[in-house]
Write an enzyme that holds these catalytic residues in place. Structure first.
Site, PDB file in Angstrom:
ATOM      1  CD  GLU A  93      -6.061  -4.035   4.828  1.00 14.41           C
ATOM      2  OE1 GLU A  93      -7.146  -3.494   4.597  1.00 14.41           O
ATOM      3  OE2 GLU A  93      -5.317  -4.480   3.945  1.00 14.41           O
ATOM      4  CB  CYS A 106       1.432 -10.329   4.559  1.00 13.32           C
ATOM      5  SG  CYS A 106       2.046  -8.685   4.242  1.00 13.32           S
ATOM      6  CB  CYS A 113       4.991   3.803   6.919  1.00 10.64           C
ATOM      7  SG  CYS A 113       6.767   3.495   6.770  1.00 10.64           S
ATOM      8  CB  CYS A 117       8.019   4.627  -0.277  1.00  5.15           C
ATOM      9  SG  CYS A 117       9.326   4.001   0.783  1.00  5.15           S
ATOM     10  CB  CYS A 120       4.285   2.903  -0.149  1.00  3.62           C
ATOM     11  SG  CYS A 120       3.580   2.028   1.268  1.00  3.62           S
ATOM     12  CD  GLU A 168      11.477  -0.146   7.574  1.00  7.17           C
ATOM     13  OE1 GLU A 168      11.277  -0.188   6.345  1.00  7.17           O
ATOM     14  OE2 GLU A 168      12.101  -1.040   8.180  1.00  7.17           O
ATOM     15  CB  CYS A 346       1.627  -7.675   0.670  1.00 12.94           C
ATOM     16  SG  CYS A 346       1.387  -8.788   2.023  1.00 12.94           S
TER      17      CYS A 346
HETATM   18  N1  SAH Z   1       8.311  -1.000   5.086  1.00  7.62           N
HETATM   19  C1  SAH Z   1       8.819  -2.222   4.639  1.00  7.62           C
HETATM   20  C2  SAH Z   1       7.801  -3.349   4.631  1.00  7.62           C
HETATM   21  C3  SAH Z   1       6.412  -3.021   4.204  1.00  7.62           C
HETATM   22  S1  SAH Z   1       6.214  -2.644   2.523  1.00  7.62           S
HETATM   23  C4  SAH Z   1       9.443  -2.061   3.253  1.00  7.62           C
HETATM   24  O1  SAH Z   1       9.278  -1.021   2.653  1.00  7.62           O
HETATM   25  O2  SAH Z   1      10.114  -2.984   2.833  1.00  7.62           O
HETATM   26  C5  SAH Z   1       6.326  -4.246   1.757  1.00  7.62           C
HETATM   27  C6  SAH Z   1       6.693  -4.216   0.303  1.00  7.62           C
HETATM   28  O3  SAH Z   1       5.609  -3.686  -0.495  1.00  7.62           O
HETATM   29  C7  SAH Z   1       7.900  -3.344   0.023  1.00  7.62           C
HETATM   30  O4  SAH Z   1       8.805  -3.979  -0.823  1.00  7.62           O
HETATM   31  C8  SAH Z   1       7.271  -2.151  -0.653  1.00  7.62           C
HETATM   32  O5  SAH Z   1       8.197  -1.504  -1.450  1.00  7.62           O
HETATM   33  C9  SAH Z   1       6.137  -2.770  -1.430  1.00  7.62           C
HETATM   34  N2  SAH Z   1       5.125  -1.807  -1.856  1.00  7.62           N
HETATM   35  C10 SAH Z   1       4.690  -0.732  -1.201  1.00  7.62           C
HETATM   36  N3  SAH Z   1       3.765  -0.084  -1.915  1.00  7.62           N
HETATM   37  C11 SAH Z   1       3.588  -0.776  -3.055  1.00  7.62           C
HETATM   38  C12 SAH Z   1       2.760  -0.617  -4.188  1.00  7.62           C
HETATM   39  N4  SAH Z   1       1.917   0.398  -4.292  1.00  7.62           N
HETATM   40  N5  SAH Z   1       2.863  -1.521  -5.177  1.00  7.62           N
HETATM   41  C13 SAH Z   1       3.703  -2.553  -5.063  1.00  7.62           C
HETATM   42  N6  SAH Z   1       4.499  -2.769  -4.016  1.00  7.62           N
HETATM   43  C14 SAH Z   1       4.457  -1.887  -3.018  1.00  7.62           C
HETATM   44 FE1  SF4 Z   2       6.858   2.571   4.671  1.00 11.21          FE
HETATM   45 FE2  SF4 Z   2       7.561   0.323   3.345  1.00 11.21          FE
HETATM   46 FE3  SF4 Z   2       5.526   1.904   2.495  1.00 11.21          FE
HETATM   47 FE4  SF4 Z   2       8.033   2.774   2.278  1.00 11.21          FE
HETATM   48  S1  SF4 Z   2       7.147   0.984   1.243  1.00 11.21           S
HETATM   49  S2  SF4 Z   2       6.281   3.958   3.023  1.00 11.21           S
HETATM   50  S3  SF4 Z   2       8.926   1.931   4.127  1.00 11.21           S
HETATM   51  S4  SF4 Z   2       5.587   0.740   4.381  1.00 11.21           S
END
Ligand code: SAH
Ligand code: SF4
Length: 388
Positions: A93, A106, A113, A117, A120, A168, A346
């Site tokens: 997306e 974005c 990924c 995390c 996420c 990532e 995002c």
């Molecule tokens: N992988 C990279 C960029 C993509 S994630 C990273 O982790 O920075 C972009 C942002 O969205 C990151 O700061 C991530 O921690 C946040 N994010 C991911 N899942 C989320 C969620 N469920 N609620 C709020 N923020 C989230």
């Molecule tokens: Fe990957 Fe970023 Fe999601 Fe972590 S927060 S799983 S690094 S997309």
């Protein structure tokens, strides 16, 4: 007949090198690059001032193709989300967020990924594959030229790009780099380095390479003040612990287009959101501040999804956390939700399309939290806008 080359895969250097193999001069490559990126033209026959001989060589050998759009949703507030088909049952997306003084896109860098995390939903889907440069740039190419037609303007619509979609970006470095260079190139999108942000979960060696190769604005997803907690939330922390990550951030500042690093901190109820966590974070930043690290924090209210088993911190706690940081002199903002009605979230965007109806249901469950920030209580006026 060989497969045609997708010209969205090249930055200007790459395109010039490829044109060279056709016996074409560099200025022709720049002309072609401008037709593609500045004017959004994919049909070589329509590139009116391009030499007929070059047009002829391009036909059949090359094409300009962004990933196909599966769906588009527009929110009442003007936020637009696209789901792109990247083949093999995968989709990614991109989200456009209009604001008074900017338009932010974005962009995704991977299908799925591998960092996994806990909070996420992209991470919960696992890793499918890296996007190609053409698939990364193609999101911008498509969105920019779609939006110009949609908004009936010939002016640039997207002024900022944040690599905060799925994936990532620093684990797809070799494809990311030409994409970033195309965004910055005056013959491409001409975005300033302050207006292109790479967000990373902390891939230390690649932050070091980015500093040398293409130092754009950096956002680091921190989410915890201690290694024990961060390991639990961001498993990559086992490889690159917090102190090492923050030292790398300090070094990045010598190259960065801004004099601070943005740290993202996802607020998880009862996990990382107490006054003690804030205090530990303040101490951590003081320690690294002594070595020259300048930081701004962006608190992200968690977007819940069922498999995570986590919940969003109550807003009062997010505000209290922000106030503690601000009172300690750390400029902190709270990310405001946008595009709720279209689930334009995002950082936790849709995954595979093996079962498109299932993806549809999953997206529909997600709540929106995107990139417009508001200051946390006590924030300095200067802290209004965190993402450049
Ligand atoms: N992988 C990279 C960029 C993509 S994630 C990273 O982790 O920075 C972009 C942002 O969205 C990151 O700061 C991530 O921690 C946040 N994010 C991911 N899942 C989320 C969620 N469920 N609620 C709020 N923020 C989230
Ligand atoms: Fe990957 Fe970023 Fe999601 Fe972590 S927060 S799983 S690094 S997309």
């Amino acid at each position: 007949m060989t497969t045609p080359v997708n010209l969205l895969d090249f930055d200007l250097e790459g395109l010039a090198a490829w044109c060279d193999t056709l016996g074409e001069k560099r200025f022709r490559a720049a002309q072609l690059f401008r037709w593609i990126h500045q004017r959004g033209v994919a049909d070589f026959g329509q590139m009116s001032d391009l030499a007929k001989s070059l047009q002829g060589k391009l036909q059949g050998r090359a094409l300009v193709a962004a990933p196909a759009v599966i769906s588009q949703h527009e929110s009442k507030d003007g936020t637009i989300k696209w789901l792109f088909d990247v083949g093999g049952g995968n989709a990614v997306e991109a989200v456009y967020i209009p604001e008074d003084d900017r338009g932010t896109l974005c962009v995704s860098s991977q299908a799925g990924c591998a960092v996994a995390c806990r909070f996420c939903s992209t991470g919960h889907q696992g890793f499918s594959r890296n996007l190609s440069t053409a698939e990364i740039v193609g999101q911008l190419w498509f969105a920019e030229h779609f939006l110009r037609r949609h908004l009936k303007t010939d002016q640039r619509v997207i002024s900022n790009v944040v690599m905060m979609g799925m994936g990532e970006p620093l684990q797809n470095y070799d494809r990311l780099l030409p994409a970033l260079r195309t965004m910055l190139d005056d013959h491409g999108y001409g975005l300033s380095r302050r207006r292109v942000t790479v967000s990373t979960s902390g891939v230390v060696p690649m932050i070091e390479r980015l500093a040398r190769d293409c130092p754009v604005a950096l956002a680091v997803s921190l989410h915890a003040p201690t290694d024990a907690l961060r390991e639990h939330l961001v498993p990559l922390n086992r490889k690159y612990p917090i102190d090492e990550l923050l030292r790398t951030c300090t070094a990045y500042l010598a190259h960065a287009p801004r004099d601070f690093i943005t740290f993202e901190y996802c607020m998880l109820d009862g996990v990382n959101d107490s006054a003690e966590h804030a205090q530990a974070l303040i101490e951590l930043m003081r320690r690294h501040g002594a070595d020259g690290l300048r930081a701004k924090f962006n608190l992200i209210p968690f977007n819940p999804f069922p498999q995570s088993g986590l919940t969003r911190s109550p807003m009062a706690r997010v505000q209290a956390f922000g106030k503690l940081l601000n009172d300690a002199g750390i400029v902190t903002t709270i990310r405001k939700t946008r595009g709720d009605d279209i689930d334009a979230a995002c950082g936790q965007l849709a995954g595979d399309v093996q079962d498109r109806t299932r993806v549809g249901t999953r997206i529909a469950r997600q709540r929106a939290v995107v990139l417009h920030q508001v200051p946390a209580p006590g924030a300095a006026k200067a802290a209004r806008k965190m993402v450049p």
